[in-house]
Motif scaffolding. Structure first.
Motif, PDB file in Angstrom:
ATOM      1  N   ASP A  85      32.351  22.254  47.653  1.00  0.00           N
ATOM      2  CA  ASP A  85      32.775  23.969  47.879  1.00  0.00           C
ATOM      3  C   ASP A  85      31.737  24.417  48.562  1.00  0.00           C
ATOM      4  O   ASP A  85      32.085  25.358  49.647  1.00  0.00           O
ATOM      5  CB  ASP A  85      32.750  24.584  46.919  1.00  0.00           C
ATOM      6  CG  ASP A  85      32.138  25.143  46.765  1.00  0.00           C
ATOM      7  OD1 ASP A  85      30.751  24.273  46.313  1.00  0.00           O
ATOM      8  OD2 ASP A  85      32.033  25.615  44.984  1.00  0.00           O
ATOM      9  N   ARG A  86      30.634  23.394  49.178  1.00  0.00           N
ATOM     10  CA  ARG A  86      29.315  23.473  50.524  1.00  0.00           C
ATOM     11  C   ARG A  86      30.259  23.699  51.608  1.00  0.00           C
ATOM     12  O   ARG A  86      29.513  24.335  52.212  1.00  0.00           O
ATOM     13  CB  ARG A  86      28.399  23.403  50.410  1.00  0.00           C
ATOM     14  CG  ARG A  86      27.836  22.612  48.993  1.00  0.00           C
ATOM     15  CD  ARG A  86      26.203  22.416  48.998  1.00  0.00           C
ATOM     16  NE  ARG A  86      26.156  20.510  48.699  1.00  0.00           N
ATOM     17  CZ  ARG A  86      26.784  20.377  48.017  1.00  0.00           C
ATOM     18  NH1 ARG A  86      26.556  20.808  46.636  1.00  0.00           N
ATOM     19  NH2 ARG A  86      27.435  18.933  48.378  1.00  0.00           N
ATOM     20  N   ILE A  87      31.386  23.094  51.949  1.00  0.00           N
ATOM     21  CA  ILE A  87      31.875  22.836  53.224  1.00  0.00           C
ATOM     22  C   ILE A  87      33.278  23.372  53.318  1.00  0.00           C
ATOM     23  O   ILE A  87      33.516  24.527  53.997  1.00  0.00           O
ATOM     24  CB  ILE A  87      32.302  21.064  53.335  1.00  0.00           C
ATOM     25  CG1 ILE A  87      30.377  20.522  54.335  1.00  0.00           C
ATOM     26  CG2 ILE A  87      33.402  20.740  54.163  1.00  0.00           C
ATOM     27  CD1 ILE A  87      30.011  20.908  54.960  1.00  0.00           C
ATOM     28  N   CYS A  88      33.727  23.470  52.275  1.00  0.00           N
ATOM     29  CA  CYS A  88      34.629  23.831  51.939  1.00  0.00           C
ATOM     30  C   CYS A  88      35.365  24.599  50.941  1.00  0.00           C
ATOM     31  O   CYS A  88      36.146  23.775  49.713  1.00  0.00           O
ATOM     32  CB  CYS A  88      36.261  23.257  51.986  1.00  0.00           C
ATOM     33  SG  CYS A  88      38.107  23.477  52.561  1.00  0.00           S
ATOM     34  N   PRO A  89      35.497  25.416  50.404  1.00  0.00           N
ATOM     35  CA  PRO A  89      35.954  26.675  49.312  1.00  0.00           C
ATOM     36  C   PRO A  89      36.789  26.288  48.841  1.00  0.00           C
ATOM     37  O   PRO A  89      37.440  27.107  47.609  1.00  0.00           O
ATOM     38  CB  PRO A  89      35.095  27.488  48.972  1.00  0.00           C
ATOM     39  CG  PRO A  89      34.748  28.196  50.833  1.00  0.00           C
ATOM     40  CD  PRO A  89      35.066  26.533  51.365  1.00  0.00           C
ATOM     41  N   GLU A 126      39.890  24.736  58.596  1.00  0.00           N
ATOM     42  CA  GLU A 126      40.794  25.052  59.204  1.00  0.00           C
ATOM     43  C   GLU A 126      42.465  25.849  58.452  1.00  0.00           C
ATOM     44  O   GLU A 126      42.544  26.504  58.012  1.00  0.00           O
ATOM     45  CB  GLU A 126      41.322  25.464  60.032  1.00  0.00           C
ATOM     46  CG  GLU A 126      39.430  25.859  61.461  1.00  0.00           C
ATOM     47  CD  GLU A 126      39.156  27.212  60.932  1.00  0.00           C
ATOM     48  OE1 GLU A 126      39.603  28.005  60.922  1.00  0.00           O
ATOM     49  OE2 GLU A 126      37.757  26.873  60.346  1.00  0.00           O
ATOM     50  N   THR A 127      42.947  24.462  58.018  1.00  0.00           N
ATOM     51  CA  THR A 127      43.993  24.395  57.498  1.00  0.00           C
ATOM     52  C   THR A 127      43.351  24.420  55.981  1.00  0.00           C
ATOM     53  O   THR A 127      44.582  25.674  55.685  1.00  0.00           O
ATOM     54  CB  THR A 127      44.277  22.715  57.657  1.00  0.00           C
ATOM     55  OG1 THR A 127      43.961  22.372  58.876  1.00  0.00           O
ATOM     56  CG2 THR A 127      45.770  22.580  56.777  1.00  0.00           C
ATOM     57  N   ALA A 128      42.951  24.604  55.449  1.00  0.00           N
ATOM     58  CA  ALA A 128      42.913  25.197  53.913  1.00  0.00           C
ATOM     59  C   ALA A 128      42.483  26.158  53.481  1.00  0.00           C
ATOM     60  O   ALA A 128      43.082  27.110  52.994  1.00  0.00           O
ATOM     61  CB  ALA A 128      41.945  24.106  53.260  1.00  0.00           C
ATOM     62  N   LYS A 129      41.573  27.070  54.284  1.00  0.00           N
ATOM     63  CA  LYS A 129      41.546  28.695  55.160  1.00  0.00           C
ATOM     64  C   LYS A 129      42.746  28.720  53.921  1.00  0.00           C
ATOM     65  O   LYS A 129      43.287  30.510  53.415  1.00  0.00           O
ATOM     66  CB  LYS A 129      41.168  28.973  55.944  1.00  0.00           C
ATOM     67  CG  LYS A 129      39.449  28.578  55.887  1.00  0.00           C
ATOM     68  CD  LYS A 129      39.212  28.898  57.181  1.00  0.00           C
ATOM     69  CE  LYS A 129      36.964  28.123  57.152  1.00  0.00           C
ATOM     70  NZ  LYS A 129      36.896  29.202  58.331  1.00  0.00           N
TER      71      LYS A 129
END
Length: 350
Positions: free
Chosen positions: A29-33, A297-300
């Motif tokens: 989650d440091r990159i993608c939470p 960006e997709t994960a957001k």
């Protein structure tokens, strides 16, 4: 924890047998939470073994050479001519080139180290000039000028992704950029067949939104580009998006494989590559950083708990002379000097 002492297995017959079976690595989650992102990195130990020259293009090169030898297109003693941004040329040189002037010095040196002759075409000619030179050289010297293949990615890359997640998680999104389009076409086709609900996200540079423009590439009778695409502008993602839409990519688009498009801002790939190195210990190039940026960006926007897989095409060591390493100095900075001087063994230079 992996069984680090287990070993790889019996000795391989040759280096081409090491291609394939690249591992998936969970990103923290440091990159993608916002969601679970799995990447296929070029820089882990297992991936160096599975892609021996640290690029997804190792797969493509193996497919090119093996297919051409089997069907008789490539005969003993012929020269293989490749128009390349670097990674495919390096892989082709390993398995047995012309490249455009802007591509990194490291790639030229590695190809020459592997015994290739590297013909550098003027940057004004862009990718179309590079391809034209390769065709001319092949015709003049009786060489073999390869075509891009998607089948190997259908046979290997796609199955690896699906098999690695089998019984573990449902693949909600697969995120990739494109160069030749072979990975997108081949792996994307397999993923859609086996997991129809998976959304495929295709990324391209904001400065060169060829697909986003809706303008087709004009082609010669043999399918090669007739001219530079009007939407193309110079961009920093080496190996991605030449100044034409490759035919294998176009055929993948015709299959309606992509569900979403993401445009990568000019500095995003470098910034994400640096973040992956510092926060995750994954050393990938600008294309890898760009792909991860698209995945984040997709994960957001994705539902909570979604699983995304992003392809990281190559290693950061191919980019030492590019903007990726522009702020990385070889000499100690003031903070590092202060640390060095903080213990008794520090000796001042005379």
């Amino acid at each position: 924890m992996a069984n680090r002492g287990k070993g790889y297995g019996p000795p391989l017959g040759n280096i081409s047998e090491a291609v394939g079976n690249t591992p998936l690595v969970k990103i923290s989650d440091r990159i993608c939470p916002a969601a679970v992102v799995l990447s296929s990195p070029p820089s882990s130990r297992a991936s160096f073994l599975s892609n021996p020259l640290s690029s997804v293009k190792d797969r493509l090169a193996l497919a090119i050479i093996e297919t051409a030898e089997k069907n008789g297109t490539l005969k003993p003693g012929q020269t293989v001519v490749e128009a390349t941004s670097g990674n495919t040329g390096i892989a082709v040189a390993m398995m047995c080139v012309t490249m455009a002037e802007p591509f990194s010095i490291e790639r030229r040196k590695i190809m020459r180290m592997l015994g290739a002759k590297v013909i550098v075409t003027p940057k004004a000619g862009k990718g179309t000039g590079m391809v034209e030179k390769a065709v001319e050289l092949a015709e003049k010297n009786g060489g073999f000028s390869k075509v891009f293949l998607a089948q190997f990615h259908y046979d290997t890359t796609g199955p690896e992704i699906i098999n690695d997640l089998d019984g573990v998680a449902k693949l909600d999104y697969w995120v990739t950029g494109y160069g030749t389009g072979g990975t997108f076409h081949g792996a994307g086709k397999y993923i859609k067949e086996k997991s129809p609900d998976t959304k495929i996200v295709l990324a391209e540079p904001q400065a060169a939104n060829l697909i986003g423009s809706g303008i087709a590439t004009e082609r010669n009778a043999d399918g090669s580009p007739a001219s530079s695409h009007p939407a193309f502008k110079a961009h920093p993602i080496q190996g991605w998006t030449p100044d034409f839409i490759p035919l294998v990519l176009e055929k993948g688009l015709d299959l309606k494989l992509q569900d979403e498009m993401v445009e990568i801002p000019s500095t995003a790939g470098v910034e994400m590559s640096q973040a992956l190195a510092r926060k995750e210990g994954i050393l990938t190039g600008i294309s890898g950083g760009s792909t991860m940026w698209a995945a984040v960006e997709t994960a957001k926007k994705a539902p909570e708990g979604s699983v995304l897989v992003a392809m990281l095409p190559d290693t950061g060591e191919r980019y030492l002379s590019t903007p990726l390493f522009a702020d990385v100095k070889a000499e100690m900075n003031e903070e590092e000097l202060a640390i060095a001087r903080s213990t008794p063994s520090w000796i001042l230079e005379p």
